[in-house]
Design a protein around this motif. Sequence first.
Motif, short mmCIF file in Angstrom:
data_model
loop_
_atom_site.label_atom_id
_atom_site.label_comp_id
_atom_site.label_asym_id
_atom_site.label_seq_id
_atom_site.Cartn_x
_atom_site.Cartn_y
_atom_site.Cartn_z
N GLY A 1 14.65 13.36 13.19
CA GLY A 1 15.37 12.09 13.34
C GLY A 1 14.52 10.95 13.84
N GLY A 2 13.23 10.94 13.47
CA GLY A 2 12.34 9.87 13.90
C GLY A 2 11.89 9.98 15.34
N ALA A 3 12.10 11.13 15.99
CA ALA A 3 11.77 11.28 17.41
C ALA A 3 10.27 11.31 17.66
CB ALA A 3 12.41 12.55 17.96
N THR A 4 9.47 11.64 16.65
CA THR A 4 8.02 11.70 16.83
C THR A 4 7.28 10.70 15.93
OG1 THR A 4 7.86 13.48 15.18
CG2 THR A 4 8.07 14.13 17.49
N SER A 5 7.99 9.77 15.35
CA SER A 5 7.35 8.76 14.50
C SER A 5 6.52 7.81 15.37
CB SER A 5 8.41 7.97 13.73
OG SER A 5 7.80 6.99 12.91
N VAL A 6 5.27 7.58 14.96
CA VAL A 6 4.37 6.67 15.68
C VAL A 6 3.97 5.54 14.75
CG1 VAL A 6 3.54 8.43 17.29
CG2 VAL A 6 2.41 8.14 15.09
N LEU A 7 3.28 4.54 15.29
CA LEU A 7 2.99 3.34 14.51
C LEU A 7 2.14 3.64 13.28
CD1 LEU A 7 2.28 0.57 17.18
CD2 LEU A 7 4.25 0.80 15.67
N GLY A 8 1.11 4.47 13.43
CA GLY A 8 0.28 4.79 12.28
C GLY A 8 1.06 5.45 11.17
N PHE A 9 1.92 6.39 11.53
CA PHE A 9 2.75 7.08 10.54
C PHE A 9 3.76 6.13 9.92
CE2 PHE A 9 6.65 9.46 9.56
CZ PHE A 9 6.16 10.36 8.63
N GLU A 10 4.38 5.28 10.74
CA GLU A 10 5.37 4.34 10.23
C GLU A 10 4.74 3.33 9.28
OE1 GLU A 10 9.25 2.98 9.79
OE2 GLU A 10 8.51 4.75 10.86
N GLY A 11 3.55 2.85 9.62
CA GLY A 11 2.86 1.93 8.72
C GLY A 11 2.49 2.59 7.40
N PHE A 12 2.07 3.85 7.45
CA PHE A 12 1.75 4.58 6.22
C PHE A 12 3.00 4.79 5.37
CE2 PHE A 12 1.57 8.70 4.04
CZ PHE A 12 0.46 8.50 3.22
N GLN A 13 4.10 5.19 6.00
CA GLN A 13 5.32 5.44 5.26
C GLN A 13 5.86 4.15 4.62
OE1 GLN A 13 5.27 8.98 5.01
NE2 GLN A 13 7.45 8.67 5.03
N THR A 14 5.78 3.05 5.36
CA THR A 14 6.32 1.79 4.86
C THR A 14 5.41 1.18 3.80
OG1 THR A 14 7.36 1.37 7.00
CG2 THR A 14 7.11 -0.51 5.52
N GLY A 15 4.11 1.12 4.08
CA GLY A 15 3.20 0.42 3.18
C GLY A 15 2.75 1.21 1.97
N ILE A 16 2.54 2.53 2.13
CA ILE A 16 1.99 3.35 1.05
C ILE A 16 3.09 4.11 0.33
CG2 ILE A 16 0.32 5.12 0.45
CD1 ILE A 16 -0.89 2.51 1.50
N VAL A 17 3.89 4.87 1.09
CA VAL A 17 4.91 5.71 0.46
C VAL A 17 6.04 4.86 -0.12
CG1 VAL A 17 6.58 7.56 0.84
CG2 VAL A 17 4.34 7.63 1.97
N SER A 18 6.55 3.91 0.68
CA SER A 18 7.66 3.08 0.21
C SER A 18 7.20 1.92 -0.65
CB SER A 18 8.46 2.55 1.41
OG SER A 18 8.99 3.62 2.16
N GLY A 19 5.93 1.56 -0.58
CA GLY A 19 5.41 0.48 -1.41
C GLY A 19 5.57 -0.90 -0.86
N ASP A 20 6.14 -1.04 0.36
CA ASP A 20 6.30 -2.36 0.98
C ASP A 20 5.02 -2.69 1.72
OD1 ASP A 20 7.13 -4.70 2.11
OD2 ASP A 20 8.95 -3.89 3.03
N VAL A 21 4.03 -3.17 0.99
CA VAL A 21 2.70 -3.38 1.56
C VAL A 21 2.72 -4.42 2.66
CG1 VAL A 21 0.32 -4.03 1.01
CG2 VAL A 21 1.68 -2.74 -0.65
N ALA A 22 3.52 -5.47 2.51
CA ALA A 22 3.55 -6.55 3.48
C ALA A 22 4.03 -6.06 4.84
CB ALA A 22 4.44 -7.68 2.97
N HIS A 23 5.16 -5.35 4.88
CA HIS A 23 5.68 -4.86 6.15
C HIS A 23 4.80 -3.74 6.71
CE1 HIS A 23 9.35 -7.01 4.90
NE2 HIS A 23 9.61 -7.07 6.19
N GLY A 24 4.21 -2.92 5.83
CA GLY A 24 3.29 -1.89 6.30
C GLY A 24 2.07 -2.49 6.98
N ALA A 25 1.54 -3.58 6.40
CA ALA A 25 0.39 -4.26 7.01
C ALA A 25 0.79 -4.89 8.34
CB ALA A 25 -0.15 -5.31 6.06
N ALA A 26 2.00 -5.44 8.42
CA ALA A 26 2.46 -6.04 9.67
C ALA A 26 2.59 -4.99 10.77
CB ALA A 26 3.80 -6.74 9.45
N ILE A 27 3.12 -3.81 10.42
CA ILE A 27 3.23 -2.74 11.41
C ILE A 27 1.85 -2.29 11.88
CG2 ILE A 27 3.95 -0.34 11.73
CD1 ILE A 27 6.27 -0.91 9.82
N SER A 28 0.92 -2.16 10.95
CA SER A 28 -0.44 -1.74 11.32
C SER A 28 -1.12 -2.78 12.19
CB SER A 28 -1.26 -1.50 10.05
OG SER A 28 -0.68 -0.49 9.26
#
Length: 309
Positions: free
Chosen positions: A259-286
């Motif tokens: 349930g997202g209990a161990t999600s960290v910034l690096g993983f969230e940026g990878f999931q958002t920018g690479i897996v989901s394809g939202d490069v802009a928000h993934g770059a902002a998270i990173s």
Amino acid sequence: MAVIAEPVAKPISRFRFVLDRRDVLETVMVAPAILYVLLLVGLPLLLAVFYSLSAYTIYNPTWKFVGLANFEQILQNPTFLDTLRNTFVFTFGSQLLGLVLGKFGAFLLLQPFPGRKIVRALIILPFAVPVALATIAWQWMFDSLYSVINWTMIAAGLVTREEAPNWLGNPYLAMLCIIIINAWRFFPFAIVIFLAGITAVPQDVIDAATVDGAGFWRRNYQIILPMILPMVAIGLIFGIVFTFTDLSIVFLLTMGGPGGATSVLGFEGFQTGIVSGDVAHGAAISLFMLPVLLVVVIFTLRFIRRREI
């Protein structure tokens, strides 16, 4: 009467003359490192800034300037705030545990015992083993059915089979698992730092403290530790930076769950920018990691400067 010709002096190479200058030689020697940093760090950083200020996605790869809208949106997202909290807990929890293990490990390795040289060589293995192999091994150890930790506790009568913990299924235990794995990876580095620092302390200082009646704890925490604190803090900076930006353990072990209990910034940026394809928000998270790490590094360096002796 024969005339002996004098040897003609060879002209000094202009290139050799230039390299004899210390400032030029220093520039030439440092240039490869500067080029490496510019290409492998500076260029991706500029691209991240470029994408974070846009609405760029892999589905709509057109650059449209949106300013700081991406940063405002991720800050208003409760999931991102939970991820930021998890990142701090994961980073500082694992670093604290790694430093404690490293300190006691260094004191043990300073004591003479049979096979000490072999132990010193083997202690570096957690730091040298590829993170993928190490995490898979730990995944089996934390498995809900085949966990060697659970079987050991059951065999010792500490818990029953029904009471055995589900390490990766409980949010708090899952966070504890990734902290333990990262501390296990970090503590050999901490041992090396403590060994280098403790052995660098002049022996006459320790002998004088012993003559004055200082016991083991006072010698270590009032004399040795303050003297090696700047060295330990530098190692801690490296550990914090690498852990804060790391996603490998979370990606391989929990995938950010449960349930997202161990999600960290690096993983969230990878999931958002690479897996989901939202490069802009993934770059902002990173990029959000940059000011946080900058504050941590500045605070640590100021602390070192105040504690230098």
